[in-house]
Design a protein around this motif. Structure first.
Motif, short mmCIF file in Angstrom:
data_model
loop_
_atom_site.label_atom_id
_atom_site.label_comp_id
_atom_site.label_asym_id
_atom_site.label_seq_id
_atom_site.Cartn_x
_atom_site.Cartn_y
_atom_site.Cartn_z
N PRO A 1 1.77 2.96 -0.57
CA PRO A 1 0.71 2.12 0.01
C PRO A 1 -0.64 2.33 -0.67
N ASP A 2 -0.99 3.56 -0.93
CA ASP A 2 -2.28 3.86 -1.57
C ASP A 2 -2.28 3.44 -3.04
N ALA A 3 -1.21 3.78 -3.75
CA ALA A 3 -1.16 3.51 -5.20
C ALA A 3 -1.13 2.02 -5.50
N HIS B 1 2.93 -4.52 -0.08
CA HIS B 1 1.62 -3.89 -0.22
C HIS B 1 0.73 -4.69 -1.18
N ALA B 2 1.31 -5.18 -2.26
CA ALA B 2 0.52 -5.94 -3.23
C ALA B 2 0.02 -7.25 -2.62
N ARG B 3 0.89 -7.92 -1.87
CA ARG B 3 0.49 -9.17 -1.22
C ARG B 3 -0.66 -8.92 -0.24
N ALA B 4 -0.54 -7.88 0.54
CA ALA B 4 -1.58 -7.58 1.53
C ALA B 4 -2.91 -7.27 0.84
N ALA B 5 -2.85 -6.50 -0.23
CA ALA B 5 -4.08 -6.13 -0.93
C ALA B 5 -4.73 -7.34 -1.59
N ASP C 1 10.67 -4.10 -2.67
CA ASP C 1 10.29 -4.85 -1.47
C ASP C 1 9.02 -4.28 -0.85
N GLU C 2 8.97 -2.97 -0.79
CA GLU C 2 7.78 -2.30 -0.24
C GLU C 2 6.56 -2.60 -1.11
N ALA D 1 -3.83 -0.20 -7.45
CA ALA D 1 -3.39 -0.97 -8.62
C ALA D 1 -3.94 -2.39 -8.57
N VAL D 2 -3.88 -3.01 -7.41
CA VAL D 2 -4.41 -4.36 -7.26
C VAL D 2 -5.91 -4.36 -7.47
#
Length: 474
Positions: free
Chosen positions: A261-263, A298-302, A293-294, A267-268
């Motif tokens: 989650p943090d990384a 996370h990328a979409r949310a960020a 999938d995870e 990255a984004v």
């Protein structure tokens, strides 16, 4: 902003030889807010002659006086932070806060770093019976880009002054405002006439004239790989030194043990810094296949949390810098969709509610390494996610590129992350998202360039090495 239609040559603001002007557009409104003079080979020649006249005296300047000059320039840049930030935001679309808090301090850091380097740098040393002398290379042509206008200008000016070189600067014609303010600062700091000269113009008219000029000893260029090739070709007949800081398609490897989650959020954020317009941006995110999938969630949310809007507002992301760049990013996004890349979020067009301005949607793709979006530099807020099976596969994918400007590795096992970093052929490898370090060398392997900038590495590129043989005898 004064002096839009003048050049700074030989310590004075002068009228260009041509009456040609170019509109400078505010990328948030797509309308011109000023016109800048466009130079030609005659203007370049005038500036080079001034720099050539000034070179012998400035090369002989006592080091203490060069240090004092650089310190005055730094202090004046600090004093004019608000002016510089406002100019950068308006000329290339960075949010005002980001321009003030990142763009301007990044540029000033090169002045502070070169002052630190000069405290201990040896311009002379003994090597057996030979005296090794580091001397200024001469008259330098500095050609800088629109995406980090102050940073990329000062990371060249600082070592050039420290070495004792004189120079002719061509800022990008698309972001000339901060360069004009910098010329005012150089003048107010008491830079000797002819040491610093500024000629605005485009690549064919001014950039080529600088690259080809027989009285320029070195060209330091930052820009696209395509343009860097042209600079090298134009400079070749006069056998001048050329340093190039060019494009990138930097891999960002998340090792299996990271805090995902943090990384991924970092990255984004790192990819989208400066509206995605950084040559060293980590645009290829490599993640373990079993965590995809995870990672996508996370990328979409960020990405969807990024606020895009007016650069003068508290938005996190402003517009792209100019129309050609906006159109290129749109074409790249459309090509990725046509190639079959999975659109995770974002996509073509402007963000909802923004019908004017060069705003791009923060975009994330899941792709395969053979797709164009995974190979070519986009230079916008576009992240491409790739999967790997094991660390060997991750390194192979990371290295499958013609670029080598930067790379990124993250993992809880710091020694493993550092071992992976050593295997990546890139000029700078960032481990676990460290803070920016102006003492680090900046430049690329492969088609990302030739030479290094920043700190002592930048200083070395503006120096010639002379060996005076015979110091072992009376």
């Amino acid at each position: 902003m004064p002096n839009w239609t003048q050049f700074y040559i030989d310590g004075q603001w002068v009228t260009p030889t041509s009456s040609e002007r170019l509109d400078v557009a505010d990328p948030s409104t797509e309308t011109a807010f000023a016109q800048v003079a466009i130079g030609n080979s005659d203007d370049v020649d005038r500036a080079v002659r001034a720099a050539r006249r000034a070179f012998p005296d400035f090369a002989a300047f006592p080091l203490a006086e060069r240090i004092a000059l650089i310190a005055r320039i730094r202090d004046l840049c600090i004093a004019r932070t608000d002016d510089l930030a406002s100019a950068i935001s308006r000329e290339m679309g960075a949010t005002l806060g980001f321009a003030r808090d990142v763009h301007v301090p990044a540029g000033i850091s090169h002045l502070s770093e070169i002052l630190r380097v000069l405290e201990t740098f040896d311009f002379e040393r003994s090597n057996g019976r030979t005296r090794i002398v580091k001397e200024p290379i001469g008259v330098c042509g500095l050609i800088t880009p629109w995406n980090w206008p102050l940073n990329q200008t000062l990371c060249k000016i600082a070592p050039a002054l420290a070495a004792g070189c004189t120079m002719v600067l061509k800022p990008s014609e698309r972001s000339p405002a901060s360069g004009l303010i910098l010329a005012e600062i150089m003048d107010e700091a008491g830079t000797p006439p002819g040491v610093f000269n500024l000629v605005n113009g485009d690549g064919p008219g001014v950039g080529s004239a600088i690259s080809a000029h027989p009285d320029i000893d070195m060209v330091s260029f930052t820009g696209s790989t395509r343009a860097g090739v042209l600079v090298s070709q134009t400079a070749a007949p006069t056998v001048k030194k050329v340093t190039l800081e060019l494009g990138g398609k930097s891999a960002n490897i998340l090792l299996p043990d990271v805090d995902f989650p943090d990384a991924v959020a970092k990255a984004v954020a790192r990819c989208f810094i400066n509206n995605g317009q950084s040559c060293n941006a980590p645009t290829r995110l490599l993640v373990p296949q079993e965590r995809i999938d995870e990672v996508l969630a996370h990328a979409r949310a960020a990405a969807e949390a990024v606020i895009v809007g007016d650069p003068a507002s508290p938005s996190a992301q402003g517009p792209l810098a100019n129309r050609p760049q906006f159109e290129k990013v749109q074409q790249m996004i459309e090509q990725a969709v046509a190639d079959g890349a999975t659109l995770v979020c974002g996509g073509p067009g402007r963000p909802q509610g923004l019908n004017c301005g060069y705003y791009a949607r923060p975009t994330v793709f899941l792709a395969t390494p053979d797709m164009t979006i995974a190979k070519e530099e986009v230079f916008g807020p576009v992240l491409t996610i790739l999967t790997y099976t094991d660390i060997e596969d991750a390194v192979r994918i990371a290295e499958d590129t013609e670029y080598g400007l930067a790379a990124y590795v993250s993992g809880r096992d710091i020694e493993q992350a550092r071992q992976v970093a050593r295997r990546l052929r890139a000029g700078t490898v960032h481990v676990n998202y460290p803070a920016r370090d102006p003492a680090a060398p900046f430049g690329g392997y492969k088609r990302s360039g030739i030479g290094r900038e920043w700190g002592e590495f930048g200083l070395e590129d503006f120096l010639e090495t002379k060996g005076i043989v015979g110091y072992g005898h009376a």
